[in-house]
Design an enzyme around this catalytic site. Structure first.
Site, PDB file in Angstrom:
ATOM      1  N   TYR A  63      76.382  34.054 -17.316  1.00  0.00           N
ATOM      2  CA  TYR A  63      74.782  34.129 -17.242  1.00  0.00           C
ATOM      3  C   TYR A  63      74.340  33.163 -18.559  1.00  0.00           C
ATOM      4  O   TYR A  63      74.589  33.440 -19.795  1.00  0.00           O
ATOM      5  CB  TYR A  63      74.283  35.743 -17.586  1.00  0.00           C
ATOM      6  CG  TYR A  63      72.744  35.387 -18.036  1.00  0.00           C
ATOM      7  CD1 TYR A  63      71.911  34.872 -17.203  1.00  0.00           C
ATOM      8  CD2 TYR A  63      72.165  36.107 -18.902  1.00  0.00           C
ATOM      9  CE1 TYR A  63      70.504  34.660 -17.345  1.00  0.00           C
ATOM     10  CE2 TYR A  63      70.734  35.782 -19.334  1.00  0.00           C
ATOM     11  CZ  TYR A  63      70.065  35.350 -18.350  1.00  0.00           C
ATOM     12  OH  TYR A  63      68.522  35.230 -18.854  1.00  0.00           O
ATOM     13  N   ARG A 107      43.906  40.930  15.480  1.00  0.00           N
ATOM     14  CA  ARG A 107      45.048  41.131  16.159  1.00  0.00           C
ATOM     15  C   ARG A 107      46.163  40.674  15.194  1.00  0.00           C
ATOM     16  O   ARG A 107      47.423  40.951  15.687  1.00  0.00           O
ATOM     17  CB  ARG A 107      45.274  40.001  17.408  1.00  0.00           C
ATOM     18  CG  ARG A 107      44.159  40.568  18.479  1.00  0.00           C
ATOM     19  CD  ARG A 107      43.941  39.324  19.661  1.00  0.00           C
ATOM     20  NE  ARG A 107      45.241  39.146  20.484  1.00  0.00           N
ATOM     21  CZ  ARG A 107      45.228  37.919  20.971  1.00  0.00           C
ATOM     22  NH1 ARG A 107      44.302  37.023  20.659  1.00  0.00           N
ATOM     23  NH2 ARG A 107      46.230  37.743  21.556  1.00  0.00           N
ATOM     24  N   LYS A 158      43.142  34.998   8.611  1.00  0.00           N
ATOM     25  CA  LYS A 158      44.252  34.227   9.796  1.00  0.00           C
ATOM     26  C   LYS A 158      44.592  33.003   9.388  1.00  0.00           C
ATOM     27  O   LYS A 158      45.619  32.347   9.288  1.00  0.00           O
ATOM     28  CB  LYS A 158      43.746  34.581  11.066  1.00  0.00           C
ATOM     29  CG  LYS A 158      44.530  34.045  12.233  1.00  0.00           C
ATOM     30  CD  LYS A 158      44.064  34.669  13.338  1.00  0.00           C
ATOM     31  CE  LYS A 158      43.361  33.106  14.503  1.00  0.00           C
ATOM     32  NZ  LYS A 158      43.089  33.737  15.625  1.00  0.00           N
ATOM     33  N   ALA A 192      37.242  28.452  10.396  1.00  0.00           N
ATOM     34  CA  ALA A 192      38.140  29.409   9.694  1.00  0.00           C
ATOM     35  C   ALA A 192      37.586  30.773   9.312  1.00  0.00           C
ATOM     36  O   ALA A 192      38.337  31.295   8.564  1.00  0.00           O
ATOM     37  CB  ALA A 192      38.694  28.511   8.459  1.00  0.00           C
ATOM     38  N   ARG A 207      87.380  39.626 -32.297  1.00  0.00           N
ATOM     39  CA  ARG A 207      87.753  40.754 -31.328  1.00  0.00           C
ATOM     40  C   ARG A 207      88.824  41.453 -32.093  1.00  0.00           C
ATOM     41  O   ARG A 207      89.583  40.809 -33.276  1.00  0.00           O
ATOM     42  CB  ARG A 207      88.435  40.125 -30.217  1.00  0.00           C
ATOM     43  CG  ARG A 207      89.813  39.105 -30.228  1.00  0.00           C
ATOM     44  CD  ARG A 207      90.066  38.410 -28.900  1.00  0.00           C
ATOM     45  NE  ARG A 207      91.297  37.563 -29.345  1.00  0.00           N
ATOM     46  CZ  ARG A 207      91.709  36.539 -28.771  1.00  0.00           C
ATOM     47  NH1 ARG A 207      90.940  36.078 -27.873  1.00  0.00           N
ATOM     48  NH2 ARG A 207      92.923  36.001 -29.025  1.00  0.00           N
ATOM     49  N   ALA A 264      88.671  33.721 -26.340  1.00  0.00           N
ATOM     50  CA  ALA A 264      88.275  34.823 -25.377  1.00  0.00           C
ATOM     51  C   ALA A 264      87.952  36.174 -26.020  1.00  0.00           C
ATOM     52  O   ALA A 264      88.511  36.607 -26.806  1.00  0.00           O
ATOM     53  CB  ALA A 264      89.413  34.739 -24.343  1.00  0.00           C
ATOM     54  N   GLY A 277      37.494  33.509  11.352  1.00  0.00           N
ATOM     55  CA  GLY A 277      38.205  34.548  12.268  1.00  0.00           C
ATOM     56  C   GLY A 277      38.906  35.405  11.305  1.00  0.00           C
ATOM     57  O   GLY A 277      39.835  35.238  10.544  1.00  0.00           O
ATOM     58  N   THR A 289      32.299  31.792  17.684  1.00  0.00           N
ATOM     59  CA  THR A 289      32.288  30.439  17.326  1.00  0.00           C
ATOM     60  C   THR A 289      30.842  29.589  17.202  1.00  0.00           C
ATOM     61  O   THR A 289      30.664  28.742  16.256  1.00  0.00           O
ATOM     62  CB  THR A 289      33.318  29.882  18.189  1.00  0.00           C
ATOM     63  OG1 THR A 289      32.761  30.039  19.624  1.00  0.00           O
ATOM     64  CG2 THR A 289      34.750  30.214  17.830  1.00  0.00           C
TER      65      THR A 289
END
Lengths: 431, 431, 431
Positions: free
Chosen positions: B342, B17, B24, B11, B416, B399, B13, B81
């Protein structure tokens, strides 16, 4: 010879490989039960009667095929495909002079022209039995143990063979035993389908998805040839009954299901999900948007982030925007609700402006109440409309108001507190 | 002969590329690092020890494979390798009587049965080295310069060959040089894999995506055969560790990642994105919806347009709707929050109705505070709940209120302004 | 021989099989008109002049190709491909010593190298006409009635052949008649393309989608080789002009269109739709999110459920969250608007906290007005900011306020009603 045939659809399979409580034949492909696709194909034969042999879920079939002209025959035990045909013998006996087409319900890629050609060959050659086989198959009756799933029979010969096998006490037995018995005693032959794919048999849920993939391409290609542009057919999912008008453009990742109709010259952008909706001409829908059981009339616009629910009608030229939900609402021509709003159980006139954050408080904990908004009204942002309530034509509701009483036409309604300022409060707080 | 083998995963490498700063071997495929897929495959051999030769990003590997039983060997220079195997020689020397399986980390389609068969052949024939090759390949050691990436060795013979090459001063060199040296001096052979695809080597990010596409089909097919319906396998993206129960239906364009569990009889509609979530039985999720690190219990419903964030639990039968976000919230059985809300850092009892536009003001600029809502509460639309705050059982909040103080059980709370009307204001304004 | 060629693109086809009011050549593929793809390919030849023969929609072509260096020739009647070339004879006569490349506009998979190789063969062999054909095709001029769509001519010889056919009064006639006439009288030959796919001709809208599918893979593969990770290339849709930086990860079901630029090290999660946007480095975008004509600077975050509209700039490190829409807004560094908000026509400073449910009331029914919010401001949840309005630096707006007047720096602004409680109201109500 030209009498209409009888059709027998074998739909009794439990589909144990499906691992499902729903009968295999009722699993849907692009919005239709698999057996309904087979039924669509056999309709090309204009059969005098169409029977389906079903298992112990008769009611589910009855519900799925209500009004489809399909007669259900209950098969008490699972006795193989031969046993399934046997359970229809009384029905067949009434029409012993006819031809019988036996079709399994798990071959949803069969087409009418192929079945017609099979029947034509069967009649022309005066066979007792004619078996549908693959394009390159040998021109002889398939050997014992093999498929041979779609067959045309002379009803009389089929009945004879069945009673012979019954006398032999064979149970369960495959239909192929019947075929081979007739092939041995009478005239028999095969008809080779033009395309191998028509003989595709659905055995698992994965097969079902493969069949859907095939039919999906067929559907989208057909629409494309009628003038609909699919930018990316591979990510569009269009149910078989959907209709789309010319010069409409469907972007990638669009899903249209059920009995939906899309007009001409529309644009449906990515991530739109439409079910059972009527969309007029020149409508633009931006995704993500969810539209179900409602109507968008000509030149209207919706999305992105719109949710249009049952019984909503968006009138011509109206616009529904971001984070806006409508339910059971008529939204008038050229009206606009562009941001963060919920309109439920309401009637909105023409040329109305619904400000951002407008909410119809349609539910009081006990019942749903209606909101009525007249033509030309301006609802300021952050307004709650406590239903039942009416806002008269041309009225103006100030931003941040909670409206609990009707508003007169042309009036200004305000229901909010005065702004006060505590100078230097933050600085003091910080210390 | 029956002793457990040693495994060496290469592993190190750099994957130039790949053009990536991430090694990788750690690039993910369907939720797992590529090297983890190779590790899954070699586990079928029940190795006594499993080593990975890595490059200069040891810590990233250590983090990714914590607890996985993988021993890391640092390779100081990139010496091919062969050099990678050489850097493991001390570890191998301790087990010189064993077999060693050398596997590169970029072959994520390898399967356990294939590796077992390779090892079986290797032992049976008493080879010094046995090379895995493609189904139709010639039965001889691959020529110099070619692949031959997966090999079983006798550890002792491998060590001898390595020290010989080292004495020759070759560096860097490919593993194939070792193989060919052994092939020249000792007994060697090949084992042909059943499926060519298992030898697929990932060289670029595009190859990685091709490998993912292959594994995705394998995963979805396996779930389909276990009773899960995928309407459109081509647009479903299901990570390898995801589990889904029988008779659950996955619509097109659904993405389920990580360690997610979906129960039985669920429906996951288009444009749903689930990560690390627990979903109970008979749950319906309408998309677009985003669910991450949370739990939806049996018979609950979410979406469309729901966003359920970390530490949220939606209790049985509860419903979360359009444009509703929950974070760190327990949402009680049969409670409903259906529109534009929310709820953060809150505890909501059973049978609660959260009106449209309800907001828990959990953040005051300094800290996060909790909101507690008792059973049977009705929160009117357009309400702000300024935390910390408690609403007692059965209370009713009108409300349009901003609630800053606790509300007693069964009380009505209102905060309110009174509605006033200026008659004819619009008409005057217009002039 | 080394003089630059003339190019003639045949774009007059009505495309009746397209069933479209838009000319076939202008139908887009991955964000570009089909004819523009052909134009891109012929540019490899560095032509001295490039003409397109078009039908009766000249203006649409002129608009689509403004500034592209394409000269339009109007073809009055549909007289076949030969007639189309004939209508360009005056233009060709001015350059009779040159080579002419004739290319139909419905071959969007043609590449520059292939056209260059065709021209090279044409010149080397000194042919009067050289026809591009498929890899395995016979090395002779295609028979009458067949394709032979891409041809290189000596202009002089082409003109002679055209006037001969004209004298014969043939109309309409295919270009192949011209080719065969030259083949009979002069030197002619073929050049075989390397890949058959380059000769793919778009006849229907479905063909157009097939061409797009091919080009999409080519585009995504090219980006992958440059260091972009596509988890699922099959569900990513990336327009041809889009640029993406190294180590950026594109999740499944992402759509990026138009002239978009994505930086390095970004993550674009599923169900994101981006058009003509600039995205900086290390930006994370969670879907569903819709971003159009705006800019997200480095380290910013958006989504899920964000909608960023025209002229919005999200500054470095800022975060836009769930159900938040911005339009024509500059959103300062490290500021946060995470829930249920609408910011339109506004300027927000640095380190600002926009509470859930904040709405800029930018439209008063007559005009759009601006909102200005200073650095370090805290806007409490459920606030309406009635524009035009300014909130000074460091000010604090209490939750649930409707702000109609400017707020001083460091001040606390409150505009809400006092909370009152009616004890036992629910119990009484119930009775």
């Amino acid at each position: 010879m030209n009498t209409k045939p009888i059709v027998l659809i074998l739909a009794g399979g439990k589909g144990s490989r499906f691992r499902s409580r729903t009968p295999k034949a009722l699993h849907p492909i692009l919005g239709k039960p698999m057996a309904a696709l087979v039924l669509d194909a056999v309709r090309a034969l204009r059969p005098s009667r169409t029977f389906a042999v079903v298992g112990d879920r008769r009611e589910e079939f009855a519900r799925s095929f209500a009004g489809a002209g399909l007669e259900l025959i209950r098969q008490k035990e699972d006795l193989g495909t031969g046993g399934a045909v046997l359970s229809a013998r009384h029905a067949l006996a009434l029409k012993a002079g006819r031809d019988v087409l036996v079709v399994p319900s798990n071959m949803p890629l069969l087409t009418g022209p192929t079945l017609k050609a099979l029947l034509r060959t069967h009649r022309k050659r005066e066979y007792s039995v004619t078996v549908l086989c693959a394009p390159g198959a040998p021109l002889e009756i398939p050997p014992a143990g093999s498929g041979g799933a779609v067959c045309a029979f002379k009803a009389r010969d089929l009945l004879k063979a069945l009673s012979k096998l019954r006398r032999q006490g064979r149970r369960p037995f495959p239909l192929n035993d019947v075929v081979r018995l007739l092939a041995g005693s009478g005239r028999s032959g095969v008809y080779r389908a033009r395309k191998a794919v028509e003989l595709f048999e659905v055995g698992t849920r994965y097969d079902l998805a493969l069949a859907a993939a095939f039919l999906r391409v067929r559907k989208i290609r057909a629409l494309a040839l009628k003038g609909v542009s699919f930018l990316d057919p591979s990510s569009a999912w269009i149910d078989l009954d959907v209709r789309v008008g010319e010069d409409t453009v469907i972007h990638p990742s669009v899903i249209i299901e059920g009995n939906s109709r899309i007009g001409r010259d529309c644009r449906v952008h990515p991530f739109v999900y439409i079910r059972n909706a009527r969309i007029g001409d020149r409508v633009r829908i931006f995704g993500p948007t969810d539209i179900e059981d409602c109507t968008l009339e000509d030149d209207s616009r919706a999305g992105p982030f719109s949710r249009l629910r049952a019984k909503t009608v968006v009138k011509p030229g109206a616009r529904v925007g971001n984070f806006v939900e409508m339910k059971n609402t008529v939204f008038g021509s050229r009206s606009r609700a562009l941001h963060l709003s919920y309109l439920g159980d309401s009637e909105v006139g023409e040329d109305v402006n619904i400000g951002a954050g407008t909410i119809t408080c349609n539910y009081d904990g006990v019942r749903k109440n209606r909101t009525t908004i007249g033509d030309g009204v301006f609802i300021g942002s952050g307004t709650e409309l406590v239903a039942p309530v009416k806002v008269g034509k041309g009225a103006y509701v100030a931003a941040g108001s909670t409206i609990t009483k009707d508003v007169s036409p042309e009036a200004l309604a305000v229901a909010r507190a005065r702004q006060v300022e505590k100078t230097g409060w933050v600085r003091r707080k910080r210390r």
